[in-house]
Design an enzyme around this catalytic site. Structure first.
Site, PDB file in Angstrom:
ATOM      1  N   ILE A 100       0.972  -1.201   0.041  1.00 36.74           N
ATOM      2  CA  ILE A 100       0.008   0.097   0.070  1.00 36.74           C
ATOM      3  C   ILE A 100       0.694   1.155   0.006  1.00 36.74           C
ATOM      4  CG2 ILE A 100      -1.808   1.148   1.553  1.00 36.74           C
ATOM      5  CD1 ILE A 100      -2.720  -1.372   2.259  1.00 36.74           C
ATOM      6  N   CYS A 124     -14.151   1.205   2.017  1.00 39.02           N
ATOM      7  CA  CYS A 124     -13.496   0.726   0.585  1.00 39.02           C
ATOM      8  C   CYS A 124     -14.637   0.009  -0.238  1.00 39.02           C
ATOM      9  CB  CYS A 124     -12.263  -0.345   0.884  1.00 39.02           C
ATOM     10  SG  CYS A 124     -12.784  -1.852   1.584  1.00 39.02           S
TER      11      CYS A 124
END
Length: 130
Positions: A100, A124
């Site tokens: 990430i 998300c």
């Protein structure tokens, strides 16, 4: 003959004249994979219009979207409710070799850790991999 009265002294005419907008929904539906992370911090999958009544009960101040997706309907809901939106696209982390972006991760954490943004919802797409 009936008196036109329901239990509790309310007439059928009174009930029929109530605006449907004034009647709260019987069932509130949380977004997919919704959970409380800590006091004032929640996480979920992408909310849709079926979830809006539930989200209103949280009295959110902010939403952090890490999906990279947008929904005009959800943006409008947040505007109407005075909810600040932070859009932080983040790649889903399903595989052990996918990393990430640390800048995005730090921005998301800074927003979530700031009590001025609480209650906050981090979401998300599905509420599973980010």
């Amino acid at each position: 003959a009936t008196s036109g009265m329901m239990e509790g002294g309310v007439s059928y005419r009174d009930v029929a004249s109530v605006s449907h907008d004034a009647i709260p929904p019987l069932v509130m539906v949380p977004p997919p994979n919704f959970a409380m992370v800590d006091k004032g911090v929640y996480r979920s999958g992408f909310p849709n219009n079926r979830n809006f009544d539930f989200l209103k009960t949280l009295r959110l101040r902010s939403v952090v979207n890490v999906s990279g997706e947008k929904s005009a309907e959800f943006v409008q809901f947040c505007k109407q409710e005075g909810i600040v939106m932070a859009e932080l696209g983040m790649i889903g982390n399903r595989e052990p070799f996918v990393s990430i972006d640390t800048k995005v991760l730090r921005a998301a954490l800074a927003h979530i850790r700031d009590p001025d943004h609480h209650p906050v919802l981090l979401h998300c797409s599905k509420g599973k991999h980010r």
